[in-house]
Design a protein around this motif. Structure first.
Motif, PDB file in Angstrom:
ATOM      1  N   GLU A 129     -54.329  17.884  13.891  1.00 43.37           N
ATOM      2  CA  GLU A 129     -53.751  18.761  14.911  1.00 43.37           C
ATOM      3  C   GLU A 129     -53.383  17.989  16.178  1.00 43.37           C
ATOM      4  N   ARG A 130     -54.190  16.998  16.534  1.00 44.00           N
ATOM      5  CA  ARG A 130     -53.844  16.188  17.701  1.00 44.00           C
ATOM      6  C   ARG A 130     -52.498  15.495  17.478  1.00 44.00           C
ATOM      7  N   GLU A 131     -52.317  14.888  16.324  1.00 41.53           N
ATOM      8  CA  GLU A 131     -51.043  14.229  16.024  1.00 41.53           C
ATOM      9  C   GLU A 131     -49.888  15.226  16.033  1.00 41.53           C
ATOM     10  N   ARG A 132     -50.125  16.417  15.481  1.00 39.97           N
ATOM     11  CA  ARG A 132     -49.063  17.426  15.427  1.00 39.97           C
ATOM     12  C   ARG A 132     -48.622  17.846  16.826  1.00 39.97           C
ATOM     13  N   VAL A 133     -49.566  18.178  17.710  1.00 41.59           N
ATOM     14  CA  VAL A 133     -49.169  18.652  19.040  1.00 41.59           C
ATOM     15  C   VAL A 133     -48.602  17.526  19.907  1.00 41.59           C
ATOM     16  N   ILE A 134     -49.062  16.302  19.692  1.00 45.72           N
ATOM     17  CA  ILE A 134     -48.475  15.172  20.423  1.00 45.72           C
ATOM     18  C   ILE A 134     -47.017  15.009  20.028  1.00 45.72           C
ATOM     19  N   HIS A 135     -46.720  15.067  18.736  1.00 45.14           N
ATOM     20  CA  HIS A 135     -45.350  14.852  18.267  1.00 45.14           C
ATOM     21  C   HIS A 135     -44.461  16.077  18.444  1.00 45.14           C
TER      22      HIS A 135
END
Length: 125
Positions: free
Chosen positions: A68-74
């Motif tokens: 989820e961290r990667e998703r919201v960053i991107h």
């Protein structure tokens, strides 16, 4: 229960929260206001207006904090944020901000049995 976050630009704010939650609002009662029912009886309200200081965090349970961290960053251009954990706490957690400064976060149970127990308690109410 409700929690409300305010955004300066409702159109942009609604799109941002739709991407965060990966779905359309459940209820739009009038212009400048949108609501998502996160769990039965628990609503996130996004309203157009001046942000209140110190709102949040609202933390949402996820299967994988790292994913989820990667998703919201991107997808949402959120700045990189730290994931925290403590041995005596059954979850790890993280907090970030939306473009208007409202604090949001995620949490993930360390053990599946913890998640199952919590969901079972909720379902029995």
């Amino acid at each position: 229960m409700t929690i409300q976050f305010r955004v300066a630009d409702m159109e942009r704010g609604q799109r941002w929260y739709q991407m965060l939650l990966q779905r359309e609002p459940d209820f739009i009662p009038h212009e400048g206001f949108a609501e998502w029912e996160l769990i039965p009886g628990c609503w996130l309200q996004v309203a157009e207006g001046e942000q209140a200081t110190g709102c949040g965090p609202l933390r949402l349970g996820v299967e994988s904090l790292e994913v989820e961290r990667e998703r919201v960053i991107h997808e949402l251009q959120v700045e990189w944020f730290e994931i925290y954990q403590r041995e005596e706490v059954p979850v790890k957690w993280a907090t970030f901000a939306d473009p208007w400064g409202n604090r949001i976060g995620f949490f993930e149970y360390h053990e599946d049995f913890e998640k199952v127990e919590r969901l079972a308690k909720f379902a029995s109410r």
